[in-house]
Design an enzyme around this catalytic site. Structure first.
Site, mmCIF file in Angstrom:
data_model
loop_
_atom_site.group_PDB
_atom_site.id
_atom_site.type_symbol
_atom_site.label_atom_id
_atom_site.label_comp_id
_atom_site.label_asym_id
_atom_site.label_seq_id
_atom_site.Cartn_x
_atom_site.Cartn_y
_atom_site.Cartn_z
ATOM 1 N N GLU A 80 -61.177 -6.727 44.347
ATOM 2 C CA GLU A 80 -59.949 -6.760 45.158
ATOM 3 C C GLU A 80 -59.947 -5.604 46.160
ATOM 4 O O GLU A 80 -59.551 -5.765 47.325
ATOM 5 C CB GLU A 80 -58.744 -6.688 44.219
ATOM 6 C CG GLU A 80 -57.374 -6.792 44.856
ATOM 7 C CD GLU A 80 -57.053 -8.173 45.418
ATOM 8 O OE1 GLU A 80 -57.789 -8.610 46.331
ATOM 9 O OE2 GLU A 80 -56.076 -8.795 44.973
ATOM 10 N N THR A 127 -54.315 -8.037 55.049
ATOM 11 C CA THR A 127 -53.662 -7.322 53.947
ATOM 12 C C THR A 127 -53.714 -5.816 54.201
ATOM 13 O O THR A 127 -52.758 -5.094 53.927
ATOM 14 C CB THR A 127 -54.350 -7.653 52.604
ATOM 15 O OG1 THR A 127 -54.367 -9.071 52.446
ATOM 16 C CG2 THR A 127 -53.614 -7.039 51.430
#
Lengths: 295, 295
Positions: A121, A172
């Site tokens: 991630e 993001t």
């Protein structure tokens, strides 16, 4: 070993960096078997096949390193979640890669699996946040209190919702960079009240009440420049009868709760199109989390 | 008309300005009857008998003004909650005064009653906060989302707890003045996670789990200079087996959840005494809210 890791909605209204909802669909499917080499093959949405750049294999390699296990693997990824959609695409791949290797090695430790997935991630989004990984693993609705030690509160909820996916991307990294380090105490209190009331409503299975509690003062207001269409799409959803509507993670996907989910989805797609952005909607339900099986 | 308005615990750990717990004891009892004049008589703890300075009569007069009702009253207050104790003493009197007059006039509108009570609370503490008034009215555990329109989420919970009341005072005005206008986003997120998890635990009736979620990063850290004994008393509670412990409102009262509440109370009293502060403890349970009866 085959792992199917579902898409997720992080934040879920007022729960910035804390709440996560597991969806039933879409999913990333990751098949893995032991090998002398390390190889990644991808079907579906386009993501890197270089094992050093693929989120799933980065997580798998991180797990092997943590376990001091010297082995290779052949990994096949059927990438069903669109990258950079706001639906936890990297989180699902990261979890799937770590979980597949863990199952292959007979490792059950959830904290370790999540720790490995966080490496993937981090590579994908620049920060090691667990609010997609955790619901993708646990299923249902999750309150992430702490990653280390792992403290997760899971709510078993059951409802349908509509997801609208526009043909734009929101980075993001950038969505995190626009957030302030300090926020008004009054906004912290407002989100706390909404989030607490939302948990109460979800525990009671009152989806209409829950839908009316999806406001957010901690993240979305600062992200508005990145999602200039947000207010208009939100209004369209509410005007077509949605109980509530918000951004999925840092977007661009949005979700809505309501009765006539098809009508709401159509209205939201139309609102996107009025902004010159193509979009599609689909209806799904709360999912039960990642599934594993022997291939 | 006779109203019995119970003490309350505002904040309840992570729920600054949002959470409130209604206690069964202590209580303020307020008797009121119509009269040509406006008169206040007080028994028990010492509070002003001047109707313009007494919290209960200020609230009662505010209600009459809102209703444009021209009448006087004779009010007798049996003040059972120590003022400036952190147990919602002014909130209970404010609610009791407004509620007694409302009942006398046949008014049932909760929002109006709370609005009137806020006038009394404002006179007492300098700001019109409802996190004591609301649980004293509703009973149980309350999530105060909004005062106007009135949006309260009530949890029916049932447990015992120990309250420790030291012989010091903490000024609510000062306790509010030391709070910053901005807080770290990371602290807002931590409190949000704690508060949400706490609601989940309370809904499940898991008091041990709830007790472990009583930390706070939004108010107590800034109030430490006003409560220099807090950490030592907290430690004593935890070391004697408390599930969790926190400040009641802005203090000085503290509360703890646990199994052997007597032992925990004694340990906390001893810790106060080690700081040179006299203290007493009592065990009570969650209460059902204000009660009304014809005298």
């Amino acid at each position: 070993m085959k792992v199917s890791a579902p898409a997720t909605i992080a934040n879920f209204g007022p729960g910035f960096d804390v709440f996560g909802l597991c969806l039933d669909e879409p999913r990333d499917v990751i098949k893995v078997k032991e090998s002398d080499e390390v190889m990644v093959e991808v079907e579906g949405f386009n993501v890197p096949e270089d094992p050093e750049k693929n989120v799933a294999s980065i997580s798998a390699l991180a797990l092997l390193k943590m376990l001091k296990a010297e082995m290779g693997f052949r990994m096949k990824i059927i990438k069903g979640i669109r990258p950079k959609s706001g639906l936890g695409s990297s989180g699902a791949s990261a979890l799937g890669g770590a979980l597949a290797l863990a199952k292959l090695l007979g490792v059950e430790n959830r904290e370790l699996i999540i720790k490995a997935a966080l490496e993937g991630e981090k590579a994908a989004s620049g920060s090691a946040h667990g609010d997609n990984i955790v619901p993708s693993l646990f299923g249902g609705f999750t309150i992430l209190k702490s990653l280390s030690p792992l403290e997760v509160f899971k709510l078993d909820v059951s409802f349908k919702l509509v997801i609208v996916l526009p043909k734009v991307e929101v980075s993001t990294k950038r969505a995190r960079a626009v957030l302030p380090r300090y926020v008004p105490l009054s906004d912290a209190v407002r989100n706390l009240a909404l989030a607490s009331a939302l948990i109460s409503a979800l525990k009671e299975g009152d989806i209409e009440k829950a839908g009316k509690l999806l406001d957010d003062y901690l993240a979305i207001p600062y992200r508005k420049p990145l999602i200039p269409w947000f207010d208009n799409v939100r209004r369209a959803a509410l005007e077509s009868g949605a109980y509530g509507v918000s951004l999925s993670g840092s977007g661009p996907a949005m979700f809505a709760l309501g009765e006539d989910l098809g009508d709401i989805g159509k209205a939201m797609v139309e609102a996107f199109e009025n902004e010159g952005i193509g979009a599609e909607y689909f209806i799904t339900k709360v999912g039960g989390g990642a599934k594993c099986s022997d291939v």
